[in-house]
Design a protein around this motif. Structure first.
Motif, mmCIF file in Angstrom:
data_model
loop_
_atom_site.group_PDB
_atom_site.id
_atom_site.type_symbol
_atom_site.label_atom_id
_atom_site.label_comp_id
_atom_site.label_asym_id
_atom_site.label_seq_id
_atom_site.Cartn_x
_atom_site.Cartn_y
_atom_site.Cartn_z
ATOM 1 N N ASP A 1 0.002 18.904 27.501
ATOM 2 C CA ASP A 1 1.146 19.152 28.387
ATOM 3 C C ASP A 1 1.167 20.655 28.734
ATOM 4 O OD1 ASP A 1 3.625 19.681 29.469
ATOM 5 O OD2 ASP A 1 4.706 18.344 28.101
ATOM 6 N N PRO A 2 1.098 20.994 30.033
ATOM 7 C CA PRO A 2 1.020 22.417 30.401
ATOM 8 C C PRO A 2 2.230 23.230 29.957
ATOM 9 C CG PRO A 2 1.147 21.008 32.363
ATOM 10 C CD PRO A 2 0.997 20.098 31.182
ATOM 11 N N ALA A 3 3.350 22.560 29.676
ATOM 12 C CA ALA A 3 4.542 23.286 29.218
ATOM 13 C C ALA A 3 4.307 23.961 27.868
ATOM 14 C CB ALA A 3 5.726 22.327 29.107
ATOM 15 N N TYR A 4 3.240 23.552 27.175
ATOM 16 C CA TYR A 4 2.941 24.127 25.858
ATOM 17 C C TYR A 4 1.718 25.044 25.898
ATOM 18 C CZ TYR A 4 6.342 20.757 24.273
ATOM 19 O OH TYR A 4 7.492 20.049 24.109
ATOM 20 N N CYS A 5 1.322 25.433 27.110
ATOM 21 C CA CYS A 5 0.194 26.358 27.263
ATOM 22 C C CYS A 5 0.769 27.705 27.694
ATOM 23 C CB CYS A 5 -0.785 25.852 28.321
ATOM 24 S SG CYS A 5 -1.568 24.304 27.844
ATOM 25 N N GLN A 6 0.465 28.750 26.961
ATOM 26 C CA GLN A 6 1.067 30.054 27.257
ATOM 27 C C GLN A 6 0.746 30.532 28.669
ATOM 28 O OE1 GLN A 6 -0.021 32.623 23.925
ATOM 29 N NE2 GLN A 6 1.941 32.171 22.957
ATOM 30 N N SER A 7 -0.418 30.167 29.175
ATOM 31 C CA SER A 7 -0.798 30.612 30.525
ATOM 32 C C SER A 7 0.169 30.073 31.576
ATOM 33 C CB SER A 7 -2.220 30.154 30.850
ATOM 34 O OG SER A 7 -2.301 28.748 30.748
ATOM 35 N N VAL B 1 4.679 34.969 21.555
ATOM 36 C CA VAL B 1 4.852 34.102 20.387
ATOM 37 C C VAL B 1 6.329 34.053 19.965
ATOM 38 C CG1 VAL B 1 4.492 35.623 18.392
ATOM 39 C CG2 VAL B 1 3.418 33.415 18.430
ATOM 40 N N SER B 2 7.033 35.169 20.134
ATOM 41 C CA SER B 2 8.453 35.191 19.772
ATOM 42 C C SER B 2 9.263 34.324 20.734
ATOM 43 C CB SER B 2 8.998 36.627 19.812
ATOM 44 O OG SER B 2 8.236 37.457 18.962
ATOM 45 N N VAL B 3 8.983 34.468 22.031
ATOM 46 C CA VAL B 3 9.688 33.663 23.034
ATOM 47 C C VAL B 3 9.398 32.179 22.803
ATOM 48 C CG1 VAL B 3 9.755 33.106 25.512
ATOM 49 C CG2 VAL B 3 9.755 35.502 24.765
ATOM 50 N N ASP B 4 8.137 31.866 22.565
ATOM 51 C CA ASP B 4 7.773 30.455 22.379
ATOM 52 C C ASP B 4 8.413 29.864 21.129
ATOM 53 O OD1 ASP B 4 6.272 30.565 24.646
ATOM 54 O OD2 ASP B 4 4.342 30.666 23.632
ATOM 55 N N ASP B 5 8.323 30.579 20.006
ATOM 56 C CA ASP B 5 8.911 30.029 18.784
ATOM 57 C C ASP B 5 10.414 29.828 18.981
ATOM 58 O OD1 ASP B 5 6.528 29.803 17.414
ATOM 59 O OD2 ASP B 5 6.688 31.748 16.428
ATOM 60 N N MET B 6 11.042 30.772 19.666
ATOM 61 C CA MET B 6 12.489 30.666 19.893
ATOM 62 C C MET B 6 12.805 29.507 20.838
ATOM 63 S SD MET B 6 14.808 33.752 21.288
ATOM 64 C CE MET B 6 15.355 33.311 22.896
ATOM 65 N N ARG B 7 12.143 29.456 21.986
ATOM 66 C CA ARG B 7 12.494 28.464 23.008
ATOM 67 C C ARG B 7 12.039 27.071 22.645
ATOM 68 N NH1 ARG B 7 14.068 31.284 28.264
ATOM 69 N NH2 ARG B 7 14.574 29.155 28.790
ATOM 70 N N GLY C 1 8.907 15.718 6.804
ATOM 71 C CA GLY C 1 9.305 14.745 7.823
ATOM 72 C C GLY C 1 9.665 15.422 9.137
ATOM 73 N N GLY C 2 9.015 16.544 9.431
ATOM 74 C CA GLY C 2 9.387 17.324 10.620
ATOM 75 C C GLY C 2 8.640 16.924 11.875
ATOM 76 N N ARG C 3 8.884 17.683 12.914
ATOM 77 C CA ARG C 3 8.256 17.488 14.224
ATOM 78 C C ARG C 3 7.244 18.614 14.400
ATOM 79 N NH1 ARG C 3 10.463 18.686 19.249
ATOM 80 N NH2 ARG C 3 12.324 19.588 18.322
ATOM 81 N N LEU C 4 6.016 18.267 14.838
ATOM 82 C CA LEU C 4 4.965 19.286 14.952
ATOM 83 C C LEU C 4 4.572 19.518 16.411
ATOM 84 C CD1 LEU C 4 3.106 21.162 13.270
ATOM 85 C CD2 LEU C 4 1.398 19.333 13.313
ATOM 86 N N ILE C 5 4.532 20.779 16.782
ATOM 87 C CA ILE C 5 4.157 21.195 18.138
ATOM 88 C C ILE C 5 2.748 21.774 18.088
ATOM 89 C CG2 ILE C 5 4.623 22.952 19.908
ATOM 90 C CD1 ILE C 5 7.621 22.657 19.177
ATOM 91 N N PHE C 6 1.935 21.396 19.060
ATOM 92 C CA PHE C 6 0.598 21.984 19.193
ATOM 93 C C PHE C 6 0.616 22.860 20.445
ATOM 94 C CE2 PHE C 6 -4.129 20.842 20.198
ATOM 95 C CZ PHE C 6 -4.524 22.126 19.855
ATOM 96 N N ARG C 7 0.699 24.158 20.212
ATOM 97 C CA ARG C 7 0.808 25.111 21.329
ATOM 98 C C ARG C 7 -0.545 25.778 21.583
ATOM 99 N NH1 ARG C 7 5.156 28.526 19.685
ATOM 100 N NH2 ARG C 7 3.840 30.213 18.950
ATOM 101 N N MET C 8 -0.905 25.891 22.841
ATOM 102 C CA MET C 8 -2.188 26.509 23.186
ATOM 103 C C MET C 8 -1.925 27.954 23.603
ATOM 104 S SD MET C 8 -5.303 25.808 23.058
ATOM 105 C CE MET C 8 -5.365 24.014 22.924
ATOM 106 N N GLU C 9 -2.431 28.903 22.817
ATOM 107 C CA GLU C 9 -2.148 30.324 23.078
ATOM 108 C C GLU C 9 -3.254 30.933 23.958
ATOM 109 O OE1 GLU C 9 -0.505 32.358 19.606
ATOM 110 O OE2 GLU C 9 1.289 31.211 20.066
ATOM 111 N N ASP C 10 -3.276 30.427 25.189
ATOM 112 C CA ASP C 10 -4.273 30.871 26.180
ATOM 113 C C ASP C 10 -3.682 31.976 27.054
ATOM 114 O OD1 ASP C 10 -2.386 29.243 27.345
ATOM 115 O OD2 ASP C 10 -3.795 28.076 28.539
ATOM 116 N N LEU C 11 -3.143 32.969 26.378
ATOM 117 C CA LEU C 11 -2.399 34.034 27.040
ATOM 118 C C LEU C 11 -3.322 34.942 27.847
ATOM 119 C CD1 LEU C 11 0.485 35.171 27.017
ATOM 120 C CD2 LEU C 11 -0.114 36.459 24.972
ATOM 121 N N ASP C 12 -4.455 35.249 27.277
ATOM 122 C CA ASP C 12 -5.346 36.230 27.897
ATOM 123 C C ASP C 12 -6.401 35.497 28.730
ATOM 124 O OD1 ASP C 12 -7.055 38.237 28.571
ATOM 125 O OD2 ASP C 12 -7.192 39.103 26.563
#
Ligand code: GLU
Length: 311
Positions: free
Chosen positions: A76-82, A193-199, A36-47
């Protein structure tokens, strides 16, 4: 909804999805929904050199087509690593202020640092001398070119209780110092990935077991940054069959784009659920119908061979 469970799915848009990515999404989605959790879809477009907007859009469309949903995230751009560089810079400065960062002029590590360290790639260099350079040597090297920046790991063993593979202990120093920021300024996978998972408040990470060996470094970084590491649950990899390695995006016939032209979404999900041990036979099914059938006890720990024709 159990707001204490925050899961995430975090693909890199460097190609179309394949069955391996989809299996990771299926298990991350099921684990989250079963709690019953909340799911985040993060785009790891770092490079920037490897990521393409068209792949990001295709990943999202493929997931929706398959019947997956998520509670927050892309587009949502807030969830894009770039778009999160400032957050990585803050974390980098915090680590630097604590004396945990040093410049490194080794070229090999610079090339590898932004992508997740899947098999065959190494993101660390235990033999690196840069940690021991004198100030004068650093000045001389800096005049020539810009360095990458590495985390100086302590002589400490970090133990992760993996939800599927059990206790996993790693001596950080044996694994070696690792890159936080490349010479071209791109922040490295381990830091981002560490910063994102934490924040993002992620409590539960479900992903392929090729990243199990990154979990201790990520737990260490998160603790150094003042956070609480998530629980980790890694899943077996799909392999190419005939002794082949992990599925690769280069196997075009297995990309979701190719599969979509031939198969119904329920058929693909049924095949994945069968491979994951959740169904006795590959019957057509939707992700929602699998929630009551989901249990990590059914999922194999050994990697799963898959023939080149997956259906
Ligand atoms: N973006 C990484 C990949 O696609 C996964 C990162 C993670 O789940 O920690 O391989």
């Amino acid at each position: 909804m159990d707001t204490r469970y925050v899961g995430r799915f975090a693909p890199s848009p460097s190609g179309y999805m394949h069955m391996g990515n989809l299996l990771a999404m299926l298990l991350a989605w099921l684990d989250c929904r079963a709690h019953g959790g909340r799911l985040i879809f993060r785009m790891e477009d770092l490079d920037p050199a490897r990521s393409r907007a068209e792949y990001a859009a295709a990943l999202a469309e493929d997931l929706r087509w398959l019947g997956f949903d998520w509670d927050e995230g892309y587009p949502d751009p807030a969830y894009c690593q770039s778009r999160r560089t400032e957050l990585y810079a803050d974390a980098f400065r915090a680590l630097e202020a604590r004396g945990l960062v040093y410049p490194c002029w080794c070229t090999r590590s610079q090339r590898l640092a932004a992508s997740a360290p899947h098999p065959g790639k190494r993101s660390h260099d235990p033999g690196c001398r840069c940690a021991h350079l004198t100030a004068a040597e650093r000045t001389a090297l800096a005049a020539d070119r810009r360095p990458a920046w590495k985390a100086r790991v302590p002589d400490e063993t970090v133990t992760v209780q993996d939800g599927h593979y059990g206790t996993y202990a790693q001596a950080l120093a044996a694994e070696g110092d690792f890159i936080l920021r490349r010479a071209d300024g791109v922040y490295a996978y381990q830091l981002a990935v560490s910063v994102d998972d934490m924040r993002m408040g992620v409590t539960d990470v479900v992903r392929g077991r090729d990243l199990l060996s990154s979990a201790p470094r990520q737990s260490w970084l998160i603790r150094e940054l003042g956070g609480t590491p998530p629980r980790y649950c890694h899943l077996p990899l799909l392999t190419g069959g005939n002794g082949g390695g992990k599925l690769s995006k280069r196997l075009g016939s297995l990309s979701t784009q190719a599969l979509r032209s031939q198969y119904a979404p329920r058929k693909l999900i049924g095949r994945l659920a069968y491979l994951a041990g959740l169904l006795p036979a590959p019957e057509p099914v939707s992700p929602v119908e699998l929630i009551p059938l989901f249990s990590w006890d059914k999922v194999p720990r050994a990697d799963i061979p898959i023939a080149s024709e997956p259906i």
